[in-house]
Scaffold this motif. Structure first.
Motif, mmCIF file in Angstrom:
data_model
loop_
_atom_site.group_PDB
_atom_site.id
_atom_site.type_symbol
_atom_site.label_atom_id
_atom_site.label_comp_id
_atom_site.label_asym_id
_atom_site.label_seq_id
_atom_site.Cartn_x
_atom_site.Cartn_y
_atom_site.Cartn_z
ATOM 1 N N GLN A 152 11.687 7.871 -6.777
ATOM 2 C CA GLN A 152 11.280 8.569 -5.556
ATOM 3 C C GLN A 152 10.586 7.606 -4.597
ATOM 4 O O GLN A 152 10.804 7.654 -3.385
ATOM 5 C CB GLN A 152 10.339 9.729 -5.898
ATOM 6 C CG GLN A 152 11.038 10.902 -6.562
ATOM 7 C CD GLN A 152 10.059 11.967 -7.034
ATOM 8 O OE1 GLN A 152 8.905 11.672 -7.345
ATOM 9 N NE2 GLN A 152 10.516 13.202 -7.089
ATOM 10 N N LYS A 156 1.662 2.070 -3.468
ATOM 11 C CA LYS A 156 0.483 2.554 -4.181
ATOM 12 C C LYS A 156 0.206 4.016 -3.821
ATOM 13 O O LYS A 156 -0.053 4.842 -4.696
ATOM 14 C CB LYS A 156 -0.734 1.692 -3.800
ATOM 15 C CG LYS A 156 -1.443 1.089 -5.002
ATOM 16 C CD LYS A 156 -2.386 -0.008 -4.576
ATOM 17 C CE LYS A 156 -3.826 0.412 -4.642
ATOM 18 N NZ LYS A 156 -4.774 -0.642 -4.272
ATOM 19 N N VAL A 157 0.278 4.312 -2.516
ATOM 20 C CA VAL A 157 0.043 5.688 -2.070
ATOM 21 C C VAL A 157 1.077 6.615 -2.695
ATOM 22 O O VAL A 157 0.748 7.672 -3.233
ATOM 23 C CB VAL A 157 0.118 5.771 -0.527
ATOM 24 C CG1 VAL A 157 0.285 7.202 -0.064
ATOM 25 C CG2 VAL A 157 -1.134 5.153 0.081
ATOM 26 N N SER A 158 2.330 6.200 -2.664
ATOM 27 C CA SER A 158 3.392 7.041 -3.193
ATOM 28 C C SER A 158 3.181 7.314 -4.682
ATOM 29 O O SER A 158 3.247 8.461 -5.127
ATOM 30 C CB SER A 158 4.736 6.359 -2.954
ATOM 31 O OG SER A 158 5.770 7.103 -3.544
ATOM 32 N N PHE A 159 2.880 6.268 -5.444
ATOM 33 C CA PHE A 159 2.632 6.464 -6.877
ATOM 34 C C PHE A 159 1.422 7.354 -7.109
ATOM 35 O O PHE A 159 1.427 8.228 -7.962
ATOM 36 C CB PHE A 159 2.424 5.121 -7.578
ATOM 37 C CG PHE A 159 3.687 4.374 -7.842
ATOM 38 C CD1 PHE A 159 4.687 4.950 -8.615
ATOM 39 C CD2 PHE A 159 3.888 3.114 -7.323
ATOM 40 C CE1 PHE A 159 5.870 4.270 -8.866
ATOM 41 C CE2 PHE A 159 5.069 2.427 -7.556
ATOM 42 C CZ PHE A 159 6.062 3.003 -8.328
ATOM 43 N N SER A 160 0.367 7.125 -6.331
ATOM 44 C CA SER A 160 -0.864 7.883 -6.571
ATOM 45 C C SER A 160 -0.664 9.355 -6.237
ATOM 46 O O SER A 160 -1.428 10.199 -6.695
ATOM 47 C CB SER A 160 -2.018 7.298 -5.754
ATOM 48 O OG SER A 160 -1.887 7.658 -4.401
ATOM 49 N N LEU A 161 0.371 9.673 -5.442
ATOM 50 C CA LEU A 161 0.635 11.082 -5.140
ATOM 51 C C LEU A 161 1.617 11.689 -6.137
ATOM 52 O O LEU A 161 2.155 12.762 -5.919
ATOM 53 C CB LEU A 161 1.185 11.213 -3.717
ATOM 54 C CG LEU A 161 0.144 10.981 -2.619
ATOM 55 C CD1 LEU A 161 0.809 10.806 -1.267
ATOM 56 C CD2 LEU A 161 -0.838 12.133 -2.562
ATOM 57 N N GLY A 162 1.853 10.979 -7.233
ATOM 58 C CA GLY A 162 2.704 11.535 -8.272
ATOM 59 C C GLY A 162 4.184 11.382 -7.999
ATOM 60 O O GLY A 162 4.959 12.266 -8.333
ATOM 61 N N SER A 163 4.600 10.271 -7.379
ATOM 62 C CA SER A 163 6.029 10.008 -7.233
ATOM 63 C C SER A 163 6.494 9.181 -8.416
ATOM 64 O O SER A 163 5.741 8.373 -8.945
ATOM 65 C CB SER A 163 6.327 9.206 -5.969
ATOM 66 O OG SER A 163 5.811 9.847 -4.849
ATOM 67 N N THR A 164 7.745 9.364 -8.784
ATOM 68 C CA THR A 164 8.327 8.470 -9.772
ATOM 69 C C THR A 164 8.717 7.185 -9.060
ATOM 70 O O THR A 164 8.660 7.099 -7.832
ATOM 71 C CB THR A 164 9.595 9.092 -10.383
ATOM 72 O OG1 THR A 164 10.537 9.305 -9.331
ATOM 73 C CG2 THR A 164 9.286 10.420 -11.050
ATOM 74 N N VAL A 183 10.183 6.056 0.200
ATOM 75 C CA VAL A 183 9.170 5.279 0.912
ATOM 76 C C VAL A 183 9.677 3.862 1.220
ATOM 77 O O VAL A 183 9.656 3.424 2.365
ATOM 78 C CB VAL A 183 7.864 5.204 0.095
ATOM 79 C CG1 VAL A 183 6.844 4.340 0.809
ATOM 80 C CG2 VAL A 183 7.311 6.603 -0.134
ATOM 81 N N GLU A 213 0.828 -1.212 0.000
ATOM 82 C CA GLU A 213 0.000 0.000 0.000
ATOM 83 C C GLU A 213 0.860 1.259 0.000
ATOM 84 O O GLU A 213 0.475 2.267 -0.581
ATOM 85 C CB GLU A 213 -0.928 0.035 1.220
ATOM 86 C CG GLU A 213 -2.044 -0.986 1.212
ATOM 87 C CD GLU A 213 -1.547 -2.363 1.600
ATOM 88 O OE1 GLU A 213 -0.479 -2.454 2.243
ATOM 89 O OE2 GLU A 213 -2.213 -3.352 1.256
ATOM 90 N N TYR A 214 2.010 1.200 0.695
ATOM 91 C CA TYR A 214 2.883 2.380 0.724
ATOM 92 C C TYR A 214 3.281 2.782 -0.689
ATOM 93 O O TYR A 214 3.334 3.949 -1.023
ATOM 94 C CB TYR A 214 4.146 2.111 1.548
ATOM 95 C CG TYR A 214 3.945 2.012 3.030
ATOM 96 C CD1 TYR A 214 2.679 2.114 3.598
ATOM 97 C CD2 TYR A 214 5.027 1.840 3.883
ATOM 98 C CE1 TYR A 214 2.505 2.014 4.964
ATOM 99 C CE2 TYR A 214 4.863 1.752 5.250
ATOM 100 C CZ TYR A 214 3.603 1.823 5.789
ATOM 101 O OH TYR A 214 3.435 1.730 7.146
#
Lengths: 252, 279
Positions: free
Chosen positions: B179, B168-176, B184, B165-166
């Motif tokens: 990143q 998924k959250v990171s990607f959904s917030l626009g991380s590459t 994360v 989930e971490y």
């Protein structure tokens, strides 16, 4: 300028051999709350994750058809997926604060987008927490862990966290499924307030929630759209028998 | 035969497991006390800071301490980035297809190879072919190869245990992807990764077979990467094996054990502080 923000045309989503969405056609209007209801496994969540291309992360993911957001096909080869995900912020069913402070959770997206200056970050964090309806409760403990908040607070933190990235759309995947009625009410209040600045798509297992906050409601079944219309009409005089059956609890 | 009542069974299980744990701890304590009882009387400031005299019959072990530290530091500096990088690639950048499985299988096979084979390999490749001679460089490279599989394996496990989930959250917030990995995944996996590296430090400090062939057994104080140097473990082996000085052998062993205990305790302490600060 038309008031259609997202056009979905003949969209199907596959994972390996399994088809989760089947030839979906749907429009999303600007500054509306579009509720999406339907039984489990009807493709609601998969649909949300197609909009911000989170499905790309799943092995064997494949699609047909087009999703056009503000005039551009998001699956076109030159689309910047990172930028796309910033424009379509997503709140998940289970709140997942990252193992960081409340402040850093909210600042996370902004930092990744390259915001460095502390005063700028401070302003973004405060503004986002206010919009998410959490500021009053956490203003004196921004440095404590986001994971120590209650479930309802965590979910509002997640909402604030995507607002900090300044999205145009908010996608919510059953955001209150694990929350108590009061926390649910607070989230719904926030959504009503946010509608004037954002276009919101709300997937919910709780049909009453759609009735309370959605302007229009779409009913999904087996990976397809059964019908979509003004919420009042869907709940009182749906065109399709299956919608009526679902709302009356005859199946699902 | 009548079966035990569940409550009696529960008591028996508890007592049995307690006894097994006790045996483990007792064996460990016995070894440590055995070494310390013989080694501690020899220890002094001189023993640590003076160079060996007369093949180690007299004097201290300073040059072997320096050699051990140099070899270990070099080996870990090479193996940690390589191993952690490989682990990140295998877990985050591949779907786990056949190529990944082959790489992983290779790393596991590497882990099962006896260290003396690594020593021989290092001798042929670094000491003779590449003409590094018996040196800290040859020894460090050889140890690094030996440590790689452990570091890859433990890092992979640590990275895999970060909740999906971490990401998924990171990607959904626009991380590459990068990143997401650096901001994360790695911070959450760090305690596990560091544990793996510390275990490998312990292994390389205690290694003899791989280093005696590659770093040699010179007793002079090493002055460069190309100096031959004896490690503490090799020194212990030679002192005991050749019957040069049993008291000094046990003294060396005591230092080895204290060093490894110290490193483990220090890491444990630092990790606790890191975890508390981070979450």
């Amino acid at each position: 300028m038309s008031d259609i923000a997202i056009e979905i045309r003949g969209f199907s989503q596959y994972f390996g051999q399994v088809r989760k969405i089947n030839g979906l056609d749907l429009d999303v209007r600007r500054h509306e709350i579009l509720g999406i209801i339907g039984p489990a496994r009807s493709g609601k969540s998969t649909f949300l994750c197609a909009l911000n291309r989170l499905n790309d992360l799943v092995r064997g993911s494949r699609h047909e058809g087009a999703i056009v957001v503000e005039g551009r096909d998001i699956y076109a080869p030159d689309v910047d997926v990172v930028e796309l995900r910033r424009r379509l912020g997503m709140v998940f069913a289970t709140p997942v604060p990252l193992p960081r402070s409340i402040y850093e959770n909210v600042a996370f997206g902004a930092r990744r987008a390259g915001v460095r200056r502390r005063d700028e970050l401070d302003a973004i964090v405060r503004d986002s927490l206010e919009k998410g309806g959490l500021w009053e409760e956490v203003l004196d403990r921004l440095e404590s862990s986001g994971q120590k908040l209650s479930g309802g607070q965590q979910q509002r933190l997640c909402l604030a966290r995507i607002l900090a990235v300044k999205p145009e759309f908010i996608l919510l995947d059953e955001p209150t499924s694990g929350l108590d009625p009061i926390s649910t009410m607070k989230i719904e209040e926030s959504l009503r307030r946010l509608k004037k600045d954002y276009t919101i798509i709300l997937v919910t297992n709780n049909t009453k929630q759609a009735a309370r906050v959605a302007d229009r409601t779409a009913f999904f079944l087996n990976g397809g759209l059964v019908e979509v219309g003004p919420t009042a009409k869907i709940f009182t005089a749906p065109d399709d028998r299956r919608t009526d059956d679902y709302l009356r609890g005859r199946f699902g | 035969m009548r079966r035990l009542a569940p409550s009696a069974e529960e008591k028996a299980a508890r007592a049995g497991l307690w006894a097994l744990t006790l045996i483990t701890v007792a064996v460990l304590c016995f070894i440590i006390l055995f070494i310390l009882r013989r080694g501690l009387p020899v220890l002094s400031f001189e023993f640590l800071t003076a160079n060996p005299v007369d093949m180690g019959k007299a004097g201290g072990i300073f040059s072997t301490v320096v050699g051990t530290v140099a070899l270990t530091v070099l080996a870990v500096l090479i193996a940690a980035p390589l191993g952690v990088g490989t682990a990140i690639y295998l877990t985050e950048y591949t779907w786990g297809g056949p190529v990944t499985r082959i790489i992983r299988f290779g790393a596991e096979c590497l882990a099962g190879i006896p260290s003396i084979i690594f020593g021989l390999f290092g001798f042929i490749l670094f000491v003779t072919k590449l003409k590094f001679g018996w040196s800290i460089l040859s020894g460090g490279l050889t140890l690094a190869f030996m440590l790689l599989p452990t570091i890859i394996r433990t890092s992979e496990e640590a990275i895999k245990s970060v909740p999906p989930e971490y990401r998924k959250v990171s990607f959904s917030l626009g991380s590459t992807k990068w990143q997401t990995v650096t901001r994360v995944v790695l911070p959450s996996a760090l305690p596990g990764i560091v544990t793996g590296i510390v275990l490998s430090i312990g292994r390389s400090i205690g290694e003899t077979a791989a280093t005696i062939f590659t770093a040699g057994s010179a007793l002079r104080l090493p002055t460069s990467l190309f100096s031959s140097s004896r490690t503490m473990a090799v020194h212990f082996y030679i002192l005991a094996r050749e019957g040069i000085s049993m008291p000094n052998a046990y003294g060396t062993a005591a230092i080895l054990i204290i060093a490894i205990l110290g490193i483990n305790l220090l890491t444990y302490f630092l990790m606790n502080r890191f975890i508390r600060k981070y979450s």
